[in-house]
Every structure is written in structure tokens, then in C-alpha cells.
Motif scaffolding. Structure first.
Motif, PDB file in Angstrom:
ATOM      1  N   UNK A  97       0.820  -1.209   0.000  1.00 41.52           N
ATOM      2  CA  UNK A  97       0.000   0.000   0.000  1.00 41.52           C
ATOM      3  C   UNK A  97       0.854   1.260   0.000  1.00 41.52           C
ATOM      4  N   UNK A  98       1.934   1.247   0.770  1.00 39.54           N
ATOM      5  CA  UNK A  98       2.784   2.439   0.812  1.00 39.54           C
ATOM      6  C   UNK A  98       3.422   2.701  -0.544  1.00 39.54           C
ATOM      7  N   UNK A  99       3.867   1.675  -1.224  1.00 44.55           N
ATOM      8  CA  UNK A  99       4.443   1.863  -2.556  1.00 44.55           C
ATOM      9  C   UNK A  99       3.373   2.283  -3.563  1.00 44.55           C
ATOM     10  N   UNK A 100       2.156   1.730  -3.410  1.00 39.14           N
ATOM     11  CA  UNK A 100       1.079   2.124  -4.327  1.00 39.14           C
ATOM     12  C   UNK A 100       0.712   3.590  -4.148  1.00 39.14           C
ATOM     13  N   UNK A 101       0.662   4.065  -2.898  1.00 39.90           N
ATOM     14  CA  UNK A 101       0.376   5.476  -2.658  1.00 39.90           C
ATOM     15  C   UNK A 101       1.490   6.366  -3.223  1.00 39.90           C
ATOM     16  N   UNK A 102       2.736   5.909  -3.085  1.00 36.92           N
ATOM     17  CA  UNK A 102       3.841   6.701  -3.619  1.00 36.92           C
ATOM     18  C   UNK A 102       3.783   6.792  -5.143  1.00 36.92           C
ATOM     19  N   UNK A 105      -0.075   8.801  -5.803  1.00 37.11           N
ATOM     20  CA  UNK A 105      -0.190  10.145  -5.245  1.00 37.11           C
ATOM     21  C   UNK A 105       1.106  10.933  -5.293  1.00 37.11           C
ATOM     22  N   UNK A 106       2.179  10.316  -5.699  1.00 33.56           N
ATOM     23  CA  UNK A 106       3.445  11.014  -5.773  1.00 33.56           C
ATOM     24  C   UNK A 106       4.180  10.998  -4.442  1.00 33.56           C
ATOM     25  N   UNK A 116       9.058   5.926 -14.772  1.00 36.11           N
ATOM     26  CA  UNK A 116       7.981   5.965 -15.758  1.00 36.11           C
ATOM     27  C   UNK A 116       7.068   7.136 -15.400  1.00 36.11           C
ATOM     28  N   UNK A 117       6.185   7.438 -16.294  1.00 42.69           N
ATOM     29  CA  UNK A 117       5.271   8.571 -16.114  1.00 42.69           C
ATOM     30  C   UNK A 117       3.843   8.092 -16.302  1.00 42.69           C
ATOM     31  N   UNK A 118       2.987   8.395 -15.324  1.00 38.19           N
ATOM     32  CA  UNK A 118       1.571   8.052 -15.387  1.00 38.19           C
ATOM     33  C   UNK A 118       0.767   9.251 -15.874  1.00 38.19           C
ATOM     34  N   UNK A 119      -0.381   9.012 -16.487  1.00 44.87           N
ATOM     35  CA  UNK A 119      -1.248  10.141 -16.873  1.00 44.87           C
ATOM     36  C   UNK A 119      -1.683  10.925 -15.628  1.00 44.87           C
ATOM     37  N   UNK A 136       7.117   9.206 -11.763  1.00 44.47           N
ATOM     38  CA  UNK A 136       7.485   8.311 -10.663  1.00 44.47           C
ATOM     39  C   UNK A 136       9.004   8.161 -10.702  1.00 44.47           C
ATOM     40  N   UNK A 137       9.656   8.607  -9.639  1.00 41.67           N
ATOM     41  CA  UNK A 137      11.120   8.607  -9.585  1.00 41.67           C
ATOM     42  C   UNK A 137      11.630   7.497  -8.680  1.00 41.67           C
ATOM     43  N   UNK A 138      12.860   7.125  -8.911  1.00 40.96           N
ATOM     44  CA  UNK A 138      13.487   6.093  -8.075  1.00 40.96           C
ATOM     45  C   UNK A 138      13.721   6.607  -6.661  1.00 40.96           C
TER      46      UNK A 138
END
Length: 393
Positions: A97-102, A105-106, A116-119, A136-138
Motif C-alpha cells: 500500500x505504501x508503494x502504491x500510494x507513492x 499520489x506522488x 515511468x510517467x503516469x497520466x 514516478x522517480x526512483x
């Protein structure tokens, strides 16, 4: 068959003991007493405290491995000991969940390594500071992973305490002033397992009868018997507690009651003030003395408050040398990591801007390995008994 005893009178023949059964003259080895449950909780909470002092993923993984190994070799064969797997699954869910929020939601951490870049979804002006999608950055993912891994390690350490310490024995070891509160907590925690067991039993019975057990209709027809069973169990529990004299208190002078309240309230205030002092830079000089004074006052208040509790203990758990070793090993891990954080904070909190691979510091890692001591100084759990297996002669 008759035989004569020593006095010469006839009597029934005594059966001879079978091979493999203990006789009167053979000493039977007594099983070793289990470890005090409070020692397991102190050890696990100390490891959890150590996990909150670092974001180094290698140290956190080492803490999780240490606690998991101790649970694997010292977990008893009881139903409540299976809760460790649930805590591990909860920790894994926290990571996901924490990675999904990152990702969605950035992250507030700026980064240059774009994965990668999300719409991106445009938001109104009142939602400033929040974004959906985008880059989304490393660096942001690494920061989220380190933060989530710390919380996951804390949850796994708490799960280790739940798997190693018996809840009933822990309740028996509570001070008299906390006994009624402990009973309420244990009853509340056992409500959910009983409820799940009732739902499974009723659903299995409906499937055997060819009736639906899913959907709204199945939920209603299963929920009503479950609710009825919960109410009946509550009434039976209340009657059993009333028959055993639950809630009785002894006559205590007014001065003792007021002293108990003053010591307990003052101790709690001292603990709060000392903890705040330790967490702030300005209160580092007075934080530890105030915290110790508050703990001493609260313990004195609990000891005086236990005089109102009228109850006896059957075979109380003893705090022996093994309990001291187990709790001291966990305290040593927490103290050494706190010391390492003050001496070399960079080794415990690796930076993500710029992004660098984490390294394993040697002496903090050696300090974490001290948490393995309970695996060698505590007795091994008894093997699970198979009721279908007959004893051999």
C-alpha cells in the motif's frame, strides 16, 4: 487370582506395571518451566524500538530475520501462536500500500531518476499539494520503501510477541491494579476469533444442506444465528465471571487510595513529559530523568493499587535468570542502535537524494544479532501431541 499381602491376609493381585511406564521408585523428569511472557514482550518491544531508530533496509531486514528465527525455533504448538503469519501478511500489505500510494499520489522527495510517467489527473485549486499520476522517480520509491519497511518491521516484532507469549499467562502475570483491564482486553480480543469460527461453522452447515451461503440472503441467514450465539456467549461469560467473584475489591483506607491516584497520575504525566523531552532537541537534558521518575511513580501507584484486588494465583510465573537474559538482549539491541544513531546517523538513515545504495554498518549489525540470544537460552517448545497415536509399550 488372589495373593496374600505382608500381613498374610488374602487380597486381590496387583497388576504389574507395563514396560515403559514410570514406577514408584523411578524419578520422573519434570518439564522445564516456560519463560515468563513479560520477558517475550519486553524483548519484542525492544526490537521494535530498534526498528524505529533506523531506515536502513539491510538493518531492518536483519531485525525481521532475527525475530523470525526466534519465533521459528521457540514458538509453541498452540492455536494462538499462529498469529505470527497474520502479522507478516499485514506487514506485506503495508509495504504494497505504501508503494502504491507513492506511485499514484506522488512523493514529496524530489528526484531526477524517472522510472515511468503516469497520466496526471488535473485537480481543483483547493487540492493544492496533491496530485494523481505524473512522474514516478526512483528516489521517491526508495524513500517510500524505507519508510514502509520500518513500519513492517515494527508490526512483525509485535507479531513475534503475540506468537511467543501466552495471552492467558500474560493476563495472570499482570499487576493487580491492571487485572480487570487485562480481562476486558482479552475478552475483546477473543471476540473476533469466536465470531469467525461461528461464521465458518454455519456456512459449512448451510452448504451441506444445499442452501446458499453467499450473497445478501446468505449473509442475513448466517448473521442472525451468529449474533444470537454471540449474545448467548456473552451472557454465559458474565454469569461465569459473577460466580467467580469478578469485580470484588478489598477495603483500602482513603489515604492509600488518594496516594495511589496521585502516584499513578503523576507517573503518567512524568512519562509523557520525559518522552517529549527525549524526542525534542531542547529537552535532551531533562528528558531521561523525568521519564525514569515517572516510570518509578507509576509502578509505585500500580503496586499500591493492586492491594484492592482480591484474587489468588495458581503457580505464578517466575521471573528467573532466563527472563533477565531475554529482556536484556532486546534492551541491548535498542540501546546500541540508539547510540549508533547519535554517533553515526548516516549509517542508520541512508540518503535517497542523491540516490545511493545502502550499506550494512558492522557494529550495529552485530548489535542486532544479540537479539538471537533467546533462541539459545530458552527451552524448546514441547512437541505437539497426536491424539490418534497410541502410546508404545
Amino acid at each position: 487370582m488372589r495373593e496374600t499381602d505382608r500381613s498374610g491376609r488374602p487380597g486381590l493381585a496387583r497388576p504389574r506395571p507395563e514396560r515403559g511406564t514410570p514406577t514408584a521408585g523411578v524419578p520422573v523428569p519434570r518439564p522445564r518451566r516456560a519463560l515468563h511472557p513479560g520477558a517475550w514482550w519486553l524483548w519484542a518491544l525492544a526490537l521494535g524500538t530498534a526498528a524505529t531508530r533506523t531506515t536502513n533496509p539491510l538493518l531492518l531486514a536483519l531485525l525481521i530475520t532475527v525475530s523470525g528465527y526466534v519465533v521459528a525455533v521457540r514458538r509453541p504448538h498452540t492455536p494462538w501462536a499462529r498469529s505470527y503469519g497474520a502479522f507478516v501478511k499485514l506487514a506485506a500489505a503495508v509495504l504494497v500500500l505504501r508503494l502504491a500510494f507513492a506511485i499514484v499520489l506522488g512523493s514529496p522527495i524530489p528526484g531526477t531518476h524517472i522510472l515511468f510517467t503516469l497520466p496526471e489527473v488535473p485537480l481543483p485549486d483547493w487540492a493544492q499539494g496533491i496530485r494523481l499520476g505524473g512522474r514516478v522517480t526512483a528516489e521517491g520509491l526508495a524513500f517510500a520503501l524505507y519508510d514502509a519497511l520500518r513500519l513492517a518491521a515494527l508490526l512483525i516484532c509485535v507479531g513475534a510477541a503475540n506468537a511467543l507469549a501466552s495471552p492467558s499467562r500474560l493476563l495472570k502475570s499482570l499487576p493487580g491494579a491492571l487485572y480487570e483491564l487485562g480481562v476486558a482486553v482479552v475478552v475483546a480480543l477473543t471476540f473476533a476469533p469466536h465470531l469467525i469460527a461461528d461464521v465458518r461453522r454455519l456456512r459449512a452447515a448451510r452448504r451441506l444442506r444445499g442452501r446458499p451461503d453467499k450473497g445478501v440472503r446468505g449473509l442475513v441467514q448466517v448473521g442472525l444465528p451468529v449474533l444470537e450465539g454471540a449474545l448467548e456467549r456473552s451472557v454465559s461469560l458474565a454469569a461465569a465471571m459473577d460466580a467467580r467473584g469478578y469485580g470484588r475489591t478489598a477495603e483500602v483506607p482513603t489515604a492509600v487510595r488518594r496516594t495511589t491516584a496521585a502516584l499513578t497520575l503523576g507517573g503518567l504525566l512524568g512519562v509523557c513529559a520525559g518522552t517529549y523531552g527525549l524526542l525534542t532537541a531542547a529537552g535532551g537534558s531533562y528528558g531521561l530523568p523525568v521519564l525514569l521518575a515517572g516510570l518509578a511513580s507509576a509502578l509505585a501507584g500500580l503496586w499500591l493499587g493492586g492491594r484492592r484486588s482480591v484474587r489468588t494465583r495458581y503457580r505464578p510465573d517466575l521471573w528467573d535468570a532466563r527472563a533477565w537474559l531475554v529482556s536484556a538482549s532486546g534492551a541491548a539491541v535498542a540501546a546500541l542502535l540508539i547510540l549508533a544513531g547519535s554517533l553515526d546517523p548516516g549509517s542508520l538513515d541512508p540518503g535517497v537524494v542523491p540516490l545511493e545504495p545502502p550499506t550494512l554498518p558492522l557494529w550495529p549489525a552485530a548489535a542486532v544479532l544479540l537479539g538471537l540470544l533467546p533462541a539459545f537460552v530458552t527451552p524448546a517448545p514441547e512437541a505437539a501431541r497426536d491424539p490418534r497415536k497410541e502410546p508404545t509399550t
